[in-house]
Design a protein around this motif. Structure first.
Motif, PDB file in Angstrom:
ATOM      1  N   TRP A  43      -1.456 -10.890  57.917  1.00 15.28           N
ATOM      2  CA  TRP A  43      -0.435 -12.042  58.527  1.00 15.28           C
ATOM      3  C   TRP A  43       0.334 -11.857  59.706  1.00 15.28           C
ATOM      4  O   TRP A  43       0.780 -12.673  60.334  1.00 15.28           O
ATOM      5  N   GLY A  44       0.285 -10.511  59.874  1.00 11.34           N
ATOM      6  CA  GLY A  44       1.403 -10.014  61.190  1.00 11.34           C
ATOM      7  C   GLY A  44       2.809 -10.218  60.697  1.00 11.34           C
ATOM      8  O   GLY A  44       3.633 -10.335  61.392  1.00 11.34           O
ATOM      9  N   ILE A  45       3.133 -10.341  59.391  1.00 12.65           N
ATOM     10  CA  ILE A  45       4.326 -10.157  58.906  1.00 12.65           C
ATOM     11  C   ILE A  45       4.890  -9.017  58.335  1.00 12.65           C
ATOM     12  O   ILE A  45       4.139  -8.239  57.609  1.00 12.65           O
ATOM     13  N   ILE A  46       5.969  -8.250  58.801  1.00 11.34           N
ATOM     14  CA  ILE A  46       6.258  -7.022  58.492  1.00 11.34           C
ATOM     15  C   ILE A  46       7.591  -7.223  57.476  1.00 11.34           C
ATOM     16  O   ILE A  46       8.873  -7.426  57.690  1.00 11.34           O
ATOM     17  N   LEU A  47       7.022  -6.827  56.103  1.00 13.32           N
ATOM     18  CA  LEU A  47       7.939  -6.966  55.082  1.00 13.32           C
ATOM     19  C   LEU A  47       8.590  -5.420  54.837  1.00 13.32           C
ATOM     20  O   LEU A  47       7.818  -4.703  54.926  1.00 13.32           O
ATOM     21  N   PRO A  48       9.924  -5.526  54.529  1.00 14.28           N
ATOM     22  CA  PRO A  48      10.460  -4.244  54.325  1.00 14.28           C
ATOM     23  C   PRO A  48       9.837  -3.507  53.200  1.00 14.28           C
ATOM     24  O   PRO A  48       9.559  -4.119  52.297  1.00 14.28           O
ATOM     25  N   ALA A  49      10.057  -2.219  52.984  1.00  5.74           N
ATOM     26  CA  ALA A  49       9.194  -1.427  51.951  1.00  5.74           C
ATOM     27  C   ALA A  49      10.369  -1.956  50.685  1.00  5.74           C
ATOM     28  O   ALA A  49      11.449  -2.137  50.746  1.00  5.74           O
ATOM     29  N   THR A  50       9.768  -2.137  49.833  1.00  2.00           N
ATOM     30  CA  THR A  50      10.374  -2.517  48.478  1.00  2.00           C
ATOM     31  C   THR A  50      10.781  -1.300  47.386  1.00  2.00           C
ATOM     32  O   THR A  50       9.981  -0.214  47.343  1.00  2.00           O
ATOM     33  N   GLU A  51      11.648  -1.358  46.673  1.00  4.15           N
ATOM     34  CA  GLU A  51      12.076  -0.590  45.790  1.00  4.15           C
ATOM     35  C   GLU A  51      11.197  -0.626  44.456  1.00  4.15           C
ATOM     36  O   GLU A  51      10.806   0.378  43.757  1.00  4.15           O
ATOM     37  N   TRP A  52      10.707  -1.643  44.230  1.00  3.24           N
ATOM     38  CA  TRP A  52      10.001  -2.119  43.046  1.00  3.24           C
ATOM     39  C   TRP A  52       8.780  -3.352  43.193  1.00  3.24           C
ATOM     40  O   TRP A  52       9.229  -4.415  43.806  1.00  3.24           O
ATOM     41  N   GLU A  53       7.588  -3.024  42.715  1.00  4.16           N
ATOM     42  CA  GLU A  53       6.685  -4.175  42.665  1.00  4.16           C
ATOM     43  C   GLU A  53       6.647  -4.328  41.069  1.00  4.16           C
ATOM     44  O   GLU A  53       6.145  -3.589  40.561  1.00  4.16           O
ATOM     45  N   VAL A  54       7.560  -5.452  40.605  1.00  6.38           N
ATOM     46  CA  VAL A  54       7.311  -5.734  39.348  1.00  6.38           C
ATOM     47  C   VAL A  54       6.291  -6.716  38.825  1.00  6.38           C
ATOM     48  O   VAL A  54       6.095  -6.523  37.432  1.00  6.38           O
ATOM     49  N   TYR A  55       5.448  -7.040  39.461  1.00  8.08           N
ATOM     50  CA  TYR A  55       4.297  -7.846  39.123  1.00  8.08           C
ATOM     51  C   TYR A  55       3.102  -8.081  39.982  1.00  8.08           C
ATOM     52  O   TYR A  55       3.469  -8.227  41.007  1.00  8.08           O
ATOM     53  N   ASN A  56       2.174  -8.108  39.597  1.00  6.52           N
ATOM     54  CA  ASN A  56       0.795  -8.756  40.215  1.00  6.52           C
ATOM     55  C   ASN A  56      -0.075  -9.290  39.424  1.00  6.52           C
ATOM     56  O   ASN A  56      -0.552  -8.871  38.396  1.00  6.52           O
ATOM     57  N   GLU A  57      -0.724 -10.222  40.137  1.00  5.36           N
ATOM     58  CA  GLU A  57      -1.799 -10.964  39.310  1.00  5.36           C
ATOM     59  C   GLU A  57      -2.926 -11.663  40.534  1.00  5.36           C
ATOM     60  O   GLU A  57      -2.348 -11.934  41.549  1.00  5.36           O
ATOM     61  N   ALA A  58      -4.146 -11.333  40.107  1.00  7.14           N
ATOM     62  CA  ALA A  58      -4.859 -12.052  41.166  1.00  7.14           C
ATOM     63  C   ALA A  58      -6.109 -12.895  40.327  1.00  7.14           C
ATOM     64  O   ALA A  58      -6.348 -12.571  39.199  1.00  7.14           O
ATOM     65  N   ILE A  59      -6.631 -14.000  40.903  1.00  7.19           N
ATOM     66  CA  ILE A  59      -7.679 -14.632  40.218  1.00  7.19           C
ATOM     67  C   ILE A  59      -8.681 -14.998  41.519  1.00  7.19           C
ATOM     68  O   ILE A  59      -8.211 -15.372  42.498  1.00  7.19           O
ATOM     69  N   GLY A  60     -10.012 -15.095  40.968  1.00  8.21           N
ATOM     70  CA  GLY A  60     -10.889 -15.363  41.838  1.00  8.21           C
ATOM     71  C   GLY A  60     -11.547 -14.036  42.466  1.00  8.21           C
ATOM     72  O   GLY A  60     -11.237 -12.991  42.111  1.00  8.21           O
ATOM     73  N   SER A  61     -12.558 -14.213  43.352  1.00  5.70           N
ATOM     74  CA  SER A  61     -13.421 -13.066  43.828  1.00  5.70           C
ATOM     75  C   SER A  61     -12.963 -12.589  45.331  1.00  5.70           C
ATOM     76  O   SER A  61     -12.804 -13.345  46.156  1.00  5.70           O
ATOM     77  N   SER A  62     -12.331 -11.451  45.168  1.00  8.45           N
ATOM     78  CA  SER A  62     -11.805 -10.757  46.318  1.00  8.45           C
ATOM     79  C   SER A  62     -12.910 -10.392  47.214  1.00  8.45           C
ATOM     80  O   SER A  62     -12.582 -10.206  48.358  1.00  8.45           O
TER      81      SER A  62
END
Length: 152
Positions: A43-62
């Protein structure tokens, strides 16, 4: 006999080196850093590094590129996340409906769902030439960033 012992020692050393290399690489590329890197590349977006990824979920065919990805990050240093994109403030019913529809079929654990009752900031982006959409939702009172990617 000496030849067999020499091979065993060599194999043992090779295994130790392999395990150490895997440990170093796994620390260098944690899932949250890999995901933040993919946001930058896709996406060309620079997010700062995070201290925590607290959750993730995916649905569908990657594999086919179709589906929805949902990630929740927590930040202590909120000034960097504020500078990451041009945030929009205030409620946006279209964004809220779209996100609710995307996440409806996901089995999101209690406490990690998107709650539009409080104050939030949002940023949306549509990939040119495709139907891919990115939604960033920042909840300042919780220092929580929710990322929703729709790959249609």
């Amino acid at each position: 006999m000496i030849m067999v012992r020499g091979r065993r020692i060599f194999m043992l050393r090779a295994c130790v080196i392999l395990v150490l290399a895997m440990a170093v690489l796994s620390r260098a590329y944690t899932p949250k850093e890999t995901y933040i890197k993919s946001i930058r590349e896709e996406w060309g977006i620079i997010l700062p590094a995070t201290e925590w990824e607290v959750y993730n979920e995916a649905i569908g065919s990657s594999f086919a590129g179709k589906g929805v990805r949902y990630h929740v990050f927590r930040y202590q240093n909120t000034s960097e996340i504020q500078k990451a994109v041009a945030w929009h403030r205030g409620r946006n019913m279209l964004v809220e409906r779209k996100i609710d529809a995307l996440l409806r079929d996901m089995d999101i654990a209690k406490g990690y769902e998107v709650n539009f009752n409080g104050e939030y900031q949002y940023f949306t982006l549509v990939k040119r030439g495709s139907t891919k959409e990115l939604f960033l939702l920042y909840f300042p009172d919780q220092n929580r960033l929710c990322v929703v990617e729709d790959y249609v």
